[in-house]
Scaffold this motif. Structure first.
Motif, PDB file in Angstrom:
ATOM      1  N   VAL A 109       3.154   6.805  -1.996  1.00  0.00           N
ATOM      2  CA  VAL A 109       2.697   7.131  -3.350  1.00  0.00           C
ATOM      3  C   VAL A 109       3.617   6.485  -4.385  1.00  0.00           C
ATOM      4  CG1 VAL A 109       2.494   9.020  -5.025  1.00  0.00           C
ATOM      5  CG2 VAL A 109       1.549   9.287  -2.724  1.00  0.00           C
ATOM      6  N   PHE A 110       4.911   6.403  -4.080  1.00  0.00           N
ATOM      7  CA  PHE A 110       5.888   5.937  -5.053  1.00  0.00           C
ATOM      8  C   PHE A 110       6.249   4.462  -4.923  1.00  0.00           C
ATOM      9  CE2 PHE A 110       6.464  10.536  -4.737  1.00  0.00           C
ATOM     10  CZ  PHE A 110       6.202  10.859  -6.064  1.00  0.00           C
ATOM     11  N   LEU A 111       5.429   3.698  -4.198  1.00  0.00           N
ATOM     12  CA  LEU A 111       5.641   2.261  -4.113  1.00  0.00           C
ATOM     13  C   LEU A 111       4.868   1.575  -5.234  1.00  0.00           C
ATOM     14  CD1 LEU A 111       5.335   1.684  -0.256  1.00  0.00           C
ATOM     15  CD2 LEU A 111       7.392   2.154  -1.621  1.00  0.00           C
ATOM     16  N   ARG A 112       5.533   0.656  -5.904  1.00  0.00           N
ATOM     17  CA  ARG A 112       4.893  -0.031  -7.040  1.00  0.00           C
ATOM     18  C   ARG A 112       3.543  -0.630  -6.672  1.00  0.00           C
ATOM     19  NH1 ARG A 112       8.747  -1.991 -11.359  1.00  0.00           N
ATOM     20  NH2 ARG A 112      10.731  -1.038 -10.827  1.00  0.00           N
ATOM     21  N   ARG A 113       3.443  -1.192  -5.482  1.00  0.00           N
ATOM     22  CA  ARG A 113       2.194  -1.854  -5.083  1.00  0.00           C
ATOM     23  C   ARG A 113       1.030  -0.872  -4.969  1.00  0.00           C
ATOM     24  NH1 ARG A 113       5.412  -2.537  -0.301  1.00  0.00           N
ATOM     25  NH2 ARG A 113       4.779  -1.064   1.318  1.00  0.00           N
ATOM     26  N   ASN A 114       1.319   0.419  -4.870  1.00  0.00           N
ATOM     27  CA  ASN A 114       0.274   1.438  -4.744  1.00  0.00           C
ATOM     28  C   ASN A 114       0.019   2.189  -6.050  1.00  0.00           C
ATOM     29  OD1 ASN A 114       0.064   0.818  -2.014  1.00  0.00           O
ATOM     30  ND2 ASN A 114       1.593   2.339  -1.433  1.00  0.00           N
ATOM     31  N   TYR A 115       0.610   1.720  -7.132  1.00  0.00           N
ATOM     32  CA  TYR A 115       0.512   2.458  -8.403  1.00  0.00           C
ATOM     33  C   TYR A 115      -0.936   2.728  -8.807  1.00  0.00           C
ATOM     34  CZ  TYR A 115       0.717   3.709 -13.288  1.00  0.00           C
ATOM     35  OH  TYR A 115       0.541   4.361 -14.472  1.00  0.00           O
ATOM     36  N   ARG A 116      -1.780   1.716  -8.758  1.00  0.00           N
ATOM     37  CA  ARG A 116      -3.173   1.915  -9.202  1.00  0.00           C
ATOM     38  C   ARG A 116      -3.878   2.986  -8.378  1.00  0.00           C
ATOM     39  NH1 ARG A 116      -4.573  -4.308 -10.037  1.00  0.00           N
ATOM     40  NH2 ARG A 116      -3.672  -4.535 -12.109  1.00  0.00           N
ATOM     41  N   GLN A 117      -3.605   3.002  -7.089  1.00  0.00           N
ATOM     42  CA  GLN A 117      -4.247   3.967  -6.201  1.00  0.00           C
ATOM     43  C   GLN A 117      -3.793   5.400  -6.488  1.00  0.00           C
ATOM     44  OE1 GLN A 117      -3.574   3.112  -2.062  1.00  0.00           O
ATOM     45  NE2 GLN A 117      -4.733   4.877  -1.363  1.00  0.00           N
ATOM     46  N   PHE A 118      -2.518   5.567  -6.861  1.00  0.00           N
ATOM     47  CA  PHE A 118      -1.952   6.903  -7.053  1.00  0.00           C
ATOM     48  C   PHE A 118      -1.484   7.141  -8.485  1.00  0.00           C
ATOM     49  CE2 PHE A 118      -1.073   5.775  -2.563  1.00  0.00           C
ATOM     50  CZ  PHE A 118      -1.915   6.698  -1.973  1.00  0.00           C
ATOM     51  N   GLU A 160      -2.434   8.758 -11.183  1.00  0.00           N
ATOM     52  CA  GLU A 160      -2.337  10.107 -11.745  1.00  0.00           C
ATOM     53  C   GLU A 160      -1.110  10.856 -11.230  1.00  0.00           C
ATOM     54  OE1 GLU A 160      -5.761  12.675 -11.844  1.00  0.00           O
ATOM     55  OE2 GLU A 160      -7.097  10.935 -11.971  1.00  0.00           O
ATOM     56  N   VAL A 161      -0.890  10.800  -9.936  1.00  0.00           N
ATOM     57  CA  VAL A 161       0.242  11.505  -9.332  1.00  0.00           C
ATOM     58  C   VAL A 161       1.561  10.891  -9.795  1.00  0.00           C
ATOM     59  CG1 VAL A 161       1.393  12.101  -7.167  1.00  0.00           C
ATOM     60  CG2 VAL A 161      -1.098  12.222  -7.334  1.00  0.00           C
ATOM     61  N   VAL A 162       1.633   9.562  -9.790  1.00  0.00           N
ATOM     62  CA  VAL A 162       2.867   8.874 -10.196  1.00  0.00           C
ATOM     63  C   VAL A 162       3.164   9.146 -11.668  1.00  0.00           C
ATOM     64  CG1 VAL A 162       3.986   6.627 -10.490  1.00  0.00           C
ATOM     65  CG2 VAL A 162       2.661   7.111  -8.422  1.00  0.00           C
ATOM     66  N   ASP A 163       2.157   9.085 -12.515  1.00  0.00           N
ATOM     67  CA  ASP A 163       2.370   9.355 -13.941  1.00  0.00           C
ATOM     68  C   ASP A 163       2.839  10.788 -14.170  1.00  0.00           C
ATOM     69  OD1 ASP A 163       1.622   6.749 -14.477  1.00  0.00           O
ATOM     70  OD2 ASP A 163      -0.316   7.271 -15.368  1.00  0.00           O
ATOM     71  N   LEU A 164       2.260  11.736 -13.461  1.00  0.00           N
ATOM     72  CA  LEU A 164       2.693  13.126 -13.588  1.00  0.00           C
ATOM     73  C   LEU A 164       4.131  13.272 -13.104  1.00  0.00           C
ATOM     74  CD1 LEU A 164       2.271  16.098 -14.215  1.00  0.00           C
ATOM     75  CD2 LEU A 164       1.138  16.337 -11.979  1.00  0.00           C
TER      76      LEU A 164
END
Length: 139
Positions: free
Chosen positions: A70-79, A81-85
């Motif tokens: 979840v916290f990998l930059r390459r997966n930002y678009r996928q996650f 909402e969670v990363v922004d929260l």
């Protein structure tokens, strides 16, 4: 699971005495079971803070399992909402995300692959032991 998490958070926030004698909630979540549990945990922390409950120390979340991508930059678009929260809770001092460098090494992840607010720790079990010695309580 959600009810247990909510009850644990409320119990911890409302009066747990830490090792130094303070009553601030000091607790750690170790590698939530999956991405959904991680998301639920972050939403609940945000909810409790929004409800005006007494101030509490940041919830330390030590990542070293299936939720780590979840916290990998390459997966930002996928996650997103969670990363922004998580980033907002980190900025507000309500959550502190820490990723295990041993897990990173075993999975070919380097520091630059992580979102900027995620800290790293050498070895998750060692970090948990250190936090517990400081009065943090494990879920």
């Amino acid at each position: 699971m959600k009810l247990l998490l909510a009850m644990t958070l409320i119990l911890m926030i409302n009066g747990h005495a830490s090792a130094d004698g303070s009553t601030a909630g000091r607790f750690v979540e170790v590698s939530p079971a999956n991405k959904e549990v991680l998301a639920d945990l972050l939403v609940r922390i945000d909810s409790l803070a929004s409800e005006g409950l007494p101030a509490f120390d940041p919830v330390v979340i030590v990542i070293h399992g299936p939720e780590a991508p979840v916290f990998l930059r390459r997966n930002y678009r996928q996650f997103k909402e969670v990363v922004d929260l998580a980033a907002r809770l980190d900025a507000l001092g309500l959550a502190d995300i820490r990723m295990c460098e041993t897990w990173m090494r075993n999975n070919g992840v380097v520091r630059e692959d992580l979102t900027p607010f995620v800290e790293t720790v050498r070895f998750a079990p060692e970090e948990i032991e250190r936090l517990q010695s400081e009065g943090y309580v494990r879920f």
